[in-house]
Design an enzyme around this catalytic site. Structure first.
Site, short mmCIF file in Angstrom:
data_model
loop_
_atom_site.label_atom_id
_atom_site.label_comp_id
_atom_site.label_asym_id
_atom_site.label_seq_id
_atom_site.Cartn_x
_atom_site.Cartn_y
_atom_site.Cartn_z
N ARG A 128 0.86 -1.19 0.00
CA ARG A 128 0.00 0.00 0.00
C ARG A 128 0.89 1.24 0.00
NH1 ARG A 128 -5.44 -1.34 2.45
NH2 ARG A 128 -6.28 -2.47 0.69
N GLN A 133 0.02 2.30 -6.10
CA GLN A 133 -1.43 2.56 -6.05
C GLN A 133 -2.18 2.04 -7.28
OE1 GLN A 133 -1.98 6.69 -5.15
NE2 GLN A 133 -3.21 6.27 -3.36
N ASP A 136 -2.94 -1.78 -7.12
CA ASP A 136 -3.55 -2.30 -5.90
C ASP A 136 -4.91 -2.95 -6.18
OD1 ASP A 136 -4.43 -2.85 -3.37
OD2 ASP A 136 -4.10 -0.85 -2.56
N SER A 139 -7.54 -3.16 -3.25
CA SER A 139 -8.34 -1.94 -3.06
C SER A 139 -9.44 -1.83 -4.11
CB SER A 139 -7.44 -0.70 -3.10
OG SER A 139 -6.64 -0.62 -1.95
N TYR A 235 -2.68 -1.47 6.97
CA TYR A 235 -3.73 -2.41 7.38
C TYR A 235 -3.89 -2.38 8.90
CZ TYR A 235 -3.46 -4.56 2.72
OH TYR A 235 -3.49 -4.79 1.36
#
Length: 393
Positions: A128, A133, A136, A139, A235
């Site tokens: 993360r 990004q 990911d 996500s 997390y």
């Protein structure tokens, strides 16, 4: 290099690993794309759309595996524990495999993939970080799951979400509580607000308060403090049982005040923390709904039955998983962008680079050179340090 996109075989899986829209950008990077016939049909991407973008359609699955240098899947063997093993004999030494591998699920499938000499990358392990990004996938799929969880809850609840003033009088708005304000939780907050419900959320990470409020949700503050609430990857970290016991005591009253509870507290590699007890369910109004997004890892609700929809004490508890597959068009589109960004990051001058000084490559690399090399995975399964220097860290 040739990138192969096989049809997903997990029962009920409707997503596809590559959407036609990403094929031209991969071609510009020197990657040819081959797609198994019908791979995108259930997601709303017919073969002709892939062909129009420059991909080649392959009829036989065995031919695709035999031809592809890189195989890209949504659910690889590991995360596909139903039918995934059938693909293992078709894998070959030196081939690259990218997808959801469920690296903290079972060691056996990872060792089988390693034994074939396959270099595999698990998209669940993408760090993360700002650099990663665009890659990911967790996500992306979490966003879809949070959205869909609210729609399922609204469809199941015998009330409506928004406040209405009508000739028949005023209808009070529904009340929704989201427990766990990660990516899925935040999307659930946004969707619930759009549907007009009074929305509140709880998360043990203090940093989540601002995010919840920015979406118009009310942040539930409990008079307890988590130690080390967040790891370096962003997390939530598991807490001791004393913390969870106190948390449940305080959450009981909040849960009883809501018509819908959506639980989305997942800790990577660990059993989902128990947040909603049977006693708390008993205290909810008849007709209330719980959607447990942590069901696959045991569930945040004590009464959740993974994969099922049940009614207990007049409350409907939904423990379905793989919700992203129920919105296959956009889930596939988002996943394809994540995976294509990851592929571009892996490639240099038309060749695969295994630079383990690069955090993204190091963290996601699971098998290489005939063994499981990822440091976190080896530690999780109590394996000794990997022999080679390709060890993830």
């Amino acid at each position: 290099m040739i990138v192969g996109v096989p049809r997903e075989t997990f029962p009920g899986e409707r997503r596809v690993a590559m959407a036609p829209s990403v094929v031209p950008s991969l071609a510009k990077s020197g990657l040819d794309v081959i797609v198994e016939a019908g791979a995108g049909a259930e997601a709303g991407y017919p073969d002709r759309e892939y062909a129009a973008k420059g991909a080649k359609i392959v009829t036989a699955r065995s031919d695709l595996f035999a031809t592809a240098d890189v195989v890209v899947q949504v659910l690889c063997y590991g995360s596909n524990d139903k039918t995934g093993q059938a693909d293992v004999p078709m894998l070959r030494s030196g081939q690259v495999l990218i997808g959801f591998l469920r690296p903290f699920g079972a060691l056996g499938p990872l060792q089988e993939i390693a034994a074939k000499g396959v270099t595999s990358f698990s998209v669940e392990l993408v760090p993360r970080s700002t650099r990663a990004q665009s890659m990911d996938a967790l996500s992306s799929m979490g966003t879809i799951c949070g959205y869909k969880a609210v729609l399922i809850a609204a469809d199941t609840l015998p009330r409506i979400f928004p406040m209405l003033t009508t000739a028949a009088g005023t209808i009070t708005p529904g009340r929704v509580l989201i427990i766990g304000a990660g990516v899925a939780g935040l999307q659930a907050i946004a969707t619930s607000r759009r549907l007009g419900a009074v929305t509140s959320a709880y998360d043990l990470r203090p940093a989540a308060k601002e995010q919840v409020q920015s979406l118009g949700g009310r942040f539930v503050e409990l008079p307890i403090e988590a130690k080390d609430a967040e790891d370096t990857r962003g997390y939530a970290k598991a807490q001791d049982e004393n913390f969870y016991k106190r948390q449940r005591e305080l959450l009981g009253k909040v849960v009883a005040e809501n018509d819908v509870v959506i639980t989305a507290a997942v800790i990577p590699g660990k059993k989902s923390p128990l947040l909603v007890t049977a006693e708390m369910v008993k205290g909810m109004a008849p007709g209330s709904v719980i959607v447990d997004l942590a069901a696959e890892r045991g569930g945040n609700c004590e009464l959740t039955r993974p994969g099922e929809k049940i009614v207990e004490h007049g409350v409907t508890i939904i423990g379905w998983f793989n919700l992203a597959s129920s919105v296959p068009y956009h889930a596939s589109q988002m996943y394809a962008r994540n995976v294509s960004a990851f592929l571009m990051h892996l490639m240099k001058d038309g060749k695969l680079r295994l630079d383990t000084n690069d955090e993204i490559i190091r963290e996601t690399l699971v098998t290489h050179g005939g063994e499981v090399v990822n440091k976190r995975v080896r530690e999780f399964f109590s394996l000794p340090a990997a022999a080679g220097n390709q060890e993830g860290g």
